[in-house]
Design a protein around this motif. Sequence first.
Motif, short mmCIF file in Angstrom:
data_model
loop_
_atom_site.label_atom_id
_atom_site.label_comp_id
_atom_site.label_asym_id
_atom_site.label_seq_id
_atom_site.Cartn_x
_atom_site.Cartn_y
_atom_site.Cartn_z
N ASP A 148 0.80 -1.22 0.00
CA ASP A 148 0.00 0.00 0.00
C ASP A 148 0.84 1.27 0.00
N GLU A 149 1.99 1.20 0.63
CA GLU A 149 2.89 2.35 0.55
C GLU A 149 4.32 1.93 0.86
N THR A 150 5.25 2.75 0.40
CA THR A 150 6.64 2.57 0.81
C THR A 150 7.01 3.78 1.65
N VAL A 151 7.89 3.55 2.61
CA VAL A 151 8.24 4.61 3.57
C VAL A 151 9.75 4.59 3.77
N PRO A 152 10.38 5.76 3.71
CA PRO A 152 11.83 5.81 3.96
C PRO A 152 12.15 5.31 5.37
N ARG A 153 13.33 4.77 5.51
CA ARG A 153 13.75 4.20 6.80
C ARG A 153 13.58 5.21 7.94
N SER A 154 13.97 6.47 7.66
CA SER A 154 13.95 7.48 8.74
C SER A 154 12.54 7.72 9.28
N LYS A 155 11.55 7.50 8.46
CA LYS A 155 10.19 7.79 8.90
C LYS A 155 9.36 6.54 9.15
N PHE A 156 10.00 5.37 9.03
CA PHE A 156 9.25 4.13 9.00
C PHE A 156 8.44 3.89 10.28
N ASP A 157 9.14 3.90 11.41
CA ASP A 157 8.46 3.57 12.67
C ASP A 157 7.32 4.54 12.97
N GLU A 158 7.61 5.81 12.70
CA GLU A 158 6.62 6.85 12.97
C GLU A 158 5.38 6.64 12.10
N ARG A 159 5.63 6.38 10.82
CA ARG A 159 4.51 6.23 9.89
C ARG A 159 3.70 4.95 10.21
N VAL A 160 4.38 3.91 10.59
CA VAL A 160 3.69 2.67 10.96
C VAL A 160 2.77 2.93 12.13
N LYS A 161 3.28 3.61 13.11
CA LYS A 161 2.48 3.90 14.30
C LYS A 161 1.28 4.77 13.95
N GLU A 162 1.53 5.77 13.14
CA GLU A 162 0.46 6.66 12.71
C GLU A 162 -0.66 5.88 12.01
N LYS A 163 -0.25 5.03 11.12
CA LYS A 163 -1.23 4.26 10.35
C LYS A 163 -1.97 3.28 11.26
N ALA A 164 -1.24 2.66 12.17
CA ALA A 164 -1.88 1.72 13.09
C ALA A 164 -2.92 2.43 13.95
N LEU A 165 -2.57 3.60 14.41
CA LEU A 165 -3.52 4.37 15.22
C LEU A 165 -4.75 4.77 14.41
N GLU A 166 -4.51 5.03 13.14
CA GLU A 166 -5.63 5.35 12.25
C GLU A 166 -6.62 4.19 12.19
N PHE A 167 -6.10 2.99 11.98
CA PHE A 167 -6.98 1.81 11.96
C PHE A 167 -7.62 1.59 13.33
N ALA A 168 -6.81 1.77 14.38
CA ALA A 168 -7.32 1.55 15.74
C ALA A 168 -8.51 2.46 16.03
N ALA A 169 -8.45 3.67 15.47
CA ALA A 169 -9.51 4.64 15.75
C ALA A 169 -10.86 4.18 15.20
N GLU A 170 -10.83 3.29 14.22
CA GLU A 170 -12.08 2.81 13.64
C GLU A 170 -12.67 1.63 14.38
N SER A 171 -11.96 1.13 15.38
CA SER A 171 -12.37 -0.10 16.04
C SER A 171 -13.50 0.13 17.04
N ASP A 172 -14.32 -0.89 17.23
CA ASP A 172 -15.38 -0.82 18.24
C ASP A 172 -15.02 -1.62 19.49
N ARG A 173 -13.77 -2.03 19.62
CA ARG A 173 -13.38 -2.76 20.82
C ARG A 173 -13.33 -1.81 22.02
#
Lengths: 560, 560
Positions: free
Chosen positions: B221-246
């Motif tokens: 779905d996307e490629t991310v430079p090494r320098s921003k990888f962890d940050e972007r992963v977390k951001e995206k994960a939080l985005e999905f998490a925000a949609e959860s009904d748990r």
Amino acid sequence: MHALSENTGGSAPWLDFRTEPAKYRHWTTEIDGPVARLVMAVDEDSPQAPGYELKLNSYDIGVDIELYDAVQRLRFEHPEVKAVVVTSGIDTMFCAGANIRMLGISSHAHKVNFCKFTNETRNAIEDASRHSGQTYLAALNGTAAGGGYELALATEYLMLIDDGNAAVSLPEVPLLAVLPGTGGLTRVVDKRKVRRDLADVFCTVEEGIKGKRAVQWRLVDETVPRSKFDERVKEKALEFAAESDRPDDEQGIELERLQRSEEENEIRYPFLTVTLDYEGHSATIEMQAPDEDAPSGVDEIKKQGVAFWPLAIARALDDALLHLRFNEPTLGTLIIKTSGDGARIAAYDALLDANRDDWLVREILLYLQRTCKRLDVTSRTTFAFVEPGSCFVGMLADLLFAVDRSYMLDGQLDDRPPPVIQLTELNFGSLRMANGLTRLETRFLGDEDGVANARKLIGEELDAQAAMDAGLITYAPDNIDWDDEIRLLLEERASFSPDALTGMEANLRFAGPETLETKIFGRLSAWQNWIFQRPNAAGEAGALKLYGTGKRAKYDRGRV
Amino acid sequence: MHALSENTGGSAPWLDFRTEPAKYRHWTTEIDGPVARLVMAVDEDSPQAPGYELKLNSYDIGVDIELYDAVQRLRFEHPEVKAVVVTSGIDTMFCAGANIRMLGISSHAHKVNFCKFTNETRNAIEDASRHSGQTYLAALNGTAAGGGYELALATEYLMLIDDGNAAVSLPEVPLLAVLPGTGGLTRVVDKRKVRRDLADVFCTVEEGIKGKRAVQWRLVDETVPRSKFDERVKEKALEFAAESDRPDDEQGIELERLQRSEEENEIRYPFLTVTLDYEGHSATIEMQAPDEDAPSGVDEIKKQGVAFWPLAIARALDDALLHLRFNEPTLGTLIIKTSGDGARIAAYDALLDANRDDWLVREILLYLQRTCKRLDVTSRTTFAFVEPGSCFVGMLADLLFAVDRSYMLDGQLDDRPPPVIQLTELNFGSLRMANGLTRLETRFLGDEDGVANARKLIGEELDAQAAMDAGLITYAPDNIDWDDEIRLLLEERASFSPDALTGMEANLRFAGPETLETKIFGRLSAWQNWIFQRPNAAGEAGALKLYGTGKRAKYDRGRV
């Protein structure tokens, strides 16, 4: 010829799929007004290869080649036939299925190809019922066992004689340790919607099911006492015939013997040449554009008959694919090329599209569709090369979307202009795949606008860049890279495991919805192929090998 | 224990599917608020069996058993986790896929069962994303090859590090002459909708595809430079998490170690006993009704935790099916029985149904559903016997529709009353098959009124005649025939070829619509099984055997 026969890999001698009623040994076609009777009376002394007798209306590839021919002729030669009754000329036995001894001595490859061809013929029978106004019925005047019942399942209405003996059965599992592999399992639960637990019982009862229970379980549509059988069959056939939209007052066109000449490493048909490259493990199928302009209308099409270019090219491609499949197993890559005047093809496409309601035009389009499907399920890698002088237009452009990959030259190789491709209306609904979608719909499953964008390009001459932009081709190398790229591509493909490629291609080609046909070619055939490799069936002590010897197979009890 | 281990058929020693985080050697779970990281760092010196090293984050069944356990625990033990990032603890390599040397030395049966289990685990990951509010993402911090990319494909969002090296690939065909058999081919064209010609290219490029092209081809779905990888992963994960009904504020329940005791020919779990009959090639799974009344509400369910009967029985059945599949290959027939007070089950069903929106109840229902699916794809014949004292009610009644055939005694065998079965609301939507239908919908594909009629019977105690009339069972022998009928049935089934039965059952069980899951288990797995039998892959000179030896496989060039 020599090179051809040396490269034959099946157990049978080189197979010729061309035949005609005067040469039939196993089938007769009787026509009575709108109803045809297709009568199976297999000559047990005429097997396709030595080593077995075709007893009890059992069949081999030779019997099925005749059936395929008969089905084709009923469509094209007999517009007046609106219902077809498949029945037996042998008392008490409709058909005993594929000849077991034949299966026992056949190579794995022949078994697989035999099943594929019989499947295609049964699908063609369903295609006639559903799309040609020529509905098939099975008049089971005796037992229909195994492949015999599977043949009946391909018809729309099954009538079983109620004589206390006649049964329908799928005894492959208990008797032979293989599957009913010609669509039987799928059609039982998915077409006839037999309840799955009853289907399980049915498929393990050697002697089959008869009488009322066969109707209750939905295995047949009705049972009829012997005294009323013929009358009831005729009545029912006329009922189906009455629903047909085929014309009463038209002449058919004769499917004259397909012209084919073989020279060393080359086979020539009208408008199609196959070149065989044994060293490179490939064959090139070059299809040629019409050599004259499209006729003015349907009357002229009917006068031209088999010479009418779209029909001629369908017949040639059909035969070429079958020939390569059965007789040239080591040619693992099929290369599709075209040559000639693409503008003419566009005119033929427009003619077909404008007259699609005519019975013959409909038949020709359906035949093109079936032939392209035969390409889809061919277990060879398929590439298309779009070169200068080519004519991938309309129906031939659809081959670009049928193949595994397409390469289009971006530029010139000599003084000829750069190649172009062109879409016509035929790419948007006339040539559907087994999954029910057009090839463009399948191609653009992930691209919502893909088909709509392509539709806007109808009639335009698209060069390599335009074709790439529209997602219509895979790669567009320029003239500097072209030769190397093609050479490396073919070398690389020939270096891979043929089996792995077959499995990969079978899984990538049919994305999207599933149908009876995709289930049969995907799931059922793959399981059957697996079982054909298993020692419990095909080993020296396997059931298929030992059948008829009086010896009992000994099974490895491990479940996989 | 002795009888068990003597009957082991796979290449590995007896497999135990029970594990827990403290015992993991290959995975760690890190939880940070609503996001969990599931980190793969395979210990190369801890293979499941001797003979290979698990280099480069390659995996074997032992690695996958841990993954399965981790996925289960995230669902049950961590209601607060709303997104799960699968990533690697090894620099530059996300996962190299299934260990090739392991595949090379494994038996055919182990290869097939290994692929089936890994498929089930990946389906469970998708199930969590789609139905549990726990969305999986793949943070590909290095190359994902073969099964590694297939694991990533089971997540909903793929992020590839853009470091000039990291690629995604499916190199099985060019490298090993087998298929990417863990859903890869299907997910590429059907889930991610990669264009089929690009998929063909992708699956033949050993080194894979990286960078922008991987995005353009929809492989990630996307490629991310090494320098921003962890940050972007977390951001995206939080985005999905925000949609959860748990829920945010609930405690999970601990998946305590499943209790199991083995005696000769018997395995006991809470509420479930497996009896092994090596002579008859069968195993009987007897499931027992709850021994106390249903609790009053969700708070009480949460207090009971794994002792809550529906969860306890799902865990026991899950483990029993896996144990039989891997460790008891010669027991070809699984017999499902039940015993106890059916009224209690109806009360548990009502409790689940009334609280289906609660996160834990939802998890329990989904787990029951996944476990029943595991039964559906088990390559054993499955029968259910409804005898006096049985309790085929609601969720247990669904097993009657999961098995290949069901037999229900019509009358009494002793002084106990005749058996009855009973439907509950759970039979009408909570326990769907891989084809997306309920088992009753699949059963009644050919009977328009079948499901509606069955629905009217909810809550009624149905005796054998009533069950037959409603089409809910296969046969209802009376007490005079019962013993003989059952004996003959089991003898007959044990006399058939195990392979033919496997193929037959796989084709009859999944009528109706097709889904990603049915395509993977039907089409893809069948082709993979076929290829695993082919000399080009598994023969002494096959690619799978020779990999890593420096020798090149020599292929039979015949295409089948």
